[in-house]
Design a protein around this motif. Structure first.
Motif, PDB file in Angstrom:
ATOM      1  N   ASP A  70     -99.370  63.896  30.012  1.00 14.70           N
ATOM      2  CA  ASP A  70     -98.638  63.988  28.749  1.00 14.70           C
ATOM      3  C   ASP A  70     -99.479  64.884  27.850  1.00 14.70           C
ATOM      4  O   ASP A  70    -100.713  64.808  27.873  1.00 14.70           O
ATOM      5  N   TRP A  71     -98.821  65.702  27.049  1.00 17.59           N
ATOM      6  CA  TRP A  71     -99.524  66.615  26.162  1.00 17.59           C
ATOM      7  C   TRP A  71     -99.176  66.306  24.719  1.00 17.59           C
ATOM      8  O   TRP A  71     -98.058  65.915  24.406  1.00 17.59           O
ATOM      9  N   ARG A  72    -100.135  66.509  23.835  1.00 14.57           N
ATOM     10  CA  ARG A  72     -99.921  66.365  22.393  1.00 14.57           C
ATOM     11  C   ARG A  72    -100.706  67.470  21.694  1.00 14.57           C
ATOM     12  O   ARG A  72    -101.869  67.695  22.002  1.00 14.57           O
TER      13      ARG A  72
ATOM     14  N   TRP B  22    -106.399  59.694  24.995  1.00 19.97           N
ATOM     15  CA  TRP B  22    -106.204  61.135  24.993  1.00 19.97           C
ATOM     16  C   TRP B  22    -107.537  61.833  25.211  1.00 19.97           C
ATOM     17  O   TRP B  22    -108.564  61.384  24.720  1.00 19.97           O
ATOM     18  N   ASP B  23    -107.503  62.945  25.930  1.00 17.01           N
ATOM     19  CA  ASP B  23    -108.682  63.784  26.148  1.00 17.01           C
ATOM     20  C   ASP B  23    -108.486  65.103  25.418  1.00 17.01           C
ATOM     21  O   ASP B  23    -107.404  65.681  25.446  1.00 17.01           O
TER      22      ASP B  23
ATOM     23  N   THR C  96     -95.572  67.057  18.957  1.00 19.46           N
ATOM     24  CA  THR C  96     -95.528  66.994  20.410  1.00 19.46           C
ATOM     25  C   THR C  96     -94.706  68.178  20.896  1.00 19.46           C
ATOM     26  O   THR C  96     -93.563  68.335  20.496  1.00 19.46           O
TER      27      THR C  96
ATOM     28  N   LEU D 163    -104.380  67.848  23.182  1.00 24.63           N
ATOM     29  CA  LEU D 163    -104.826  66.613  23.820  1.00 24.63           C
ATOM     30  C   LEU D 163    -103.943  66.358  25.035  1.00 24.63           C
ATOM     31  O   LEU D 163    -102.766  66.704  25.040  1.00 24.63           O
ATOM     32  N   ARG D 164    -104.506  65.737  26.049  1.00 20.17           N
ATOM     33  CA  ARG D 164    -103.689  65.335  27.188  1.00 20.17           C
ATOM     34  C   ARG D 164    -104.182  64.001  27.708  1.00 20.17           C
ATOM     35  O   ARG D 164    -105.325  63.608  27.487  1.00 20.17           O
ATOM     36  N   ARG D 165    -103.282  63.303  28.388  1.00 16.75           N
ATOM     37  CA  ARG D 165    -103.649  62.061  29.046  1.00 16.75           C
ATOM     38  C   ARG D 165    -102.866  61.966  30.349  1.00 16.75           C
ATOM     39  O   ARG D 165    -101.767  62.489  30.480  1.00 16.75           O
TER      40      ARG D 165
ATOM     41  N   GLN E 287    -107.866  58.680  18.542  1.00 19.21           N
ATOM     42  CA  GLN E 287    -106.878  59.036  19.567  1.00 19.21           C
ATOM     43  C   GLN E 287    -107.462  58.852  20.966  1.00 19.21           C
ATOM     44  O   GLN E 287    -106.783  58.382  21.872  1.00 19.21           O
TER      45      GLN E 287
END
Length: 89
Positions: free
Chosen positions: A26-28, A54-55, A13, A71-73, A48
């Motif tokens: 939120d970013w991953r 997550w997108d 992260t 990924l972000r959500r 995920q």
């Protein structure tokens, strides 16, 4: 146990210099080693997306075969709607 069951991806992260309070996402960042097959990577990202909401925003493939995906959500900011009393009765 075979070799495939011992492999795992590295989920990192990213840290932000200043955490903004009004950020909507939120970013991953997920680093996927080259030993992970496409089918396994697809299964990981599908899981995920389904369970973590997550997108997939961006993917990058490196020369050695390793992959990195972003990924972000959406952050759900929920405000309290009832009249909460701060004093104890």
């Amino acid at each position: 146990m075979n070799q495939h069951s011992e492999r795992s991806t590295h989920i990192v992260t990213p840290t932000r210099r200043v955490a903004s309070a009004d950020s909507r996402f939120d970013w991953r960042v997920v680093d996927i080693p080259r030993e992970v097959t496409r089918a396994e990577a697809r299964a990981l990202l599908t899981e995920q997306a389904e369970y973590g909401r997550w997108d997939l925003i961006r993917s990058q493939t490196f020369i050695g075969g390793a992959r990195r995906v972003w990924l972000r959500r959406r952050v759900m900011n929920v405000r309290r709607t009832d009249l909460a009393r701060t004093d104890a009765a």
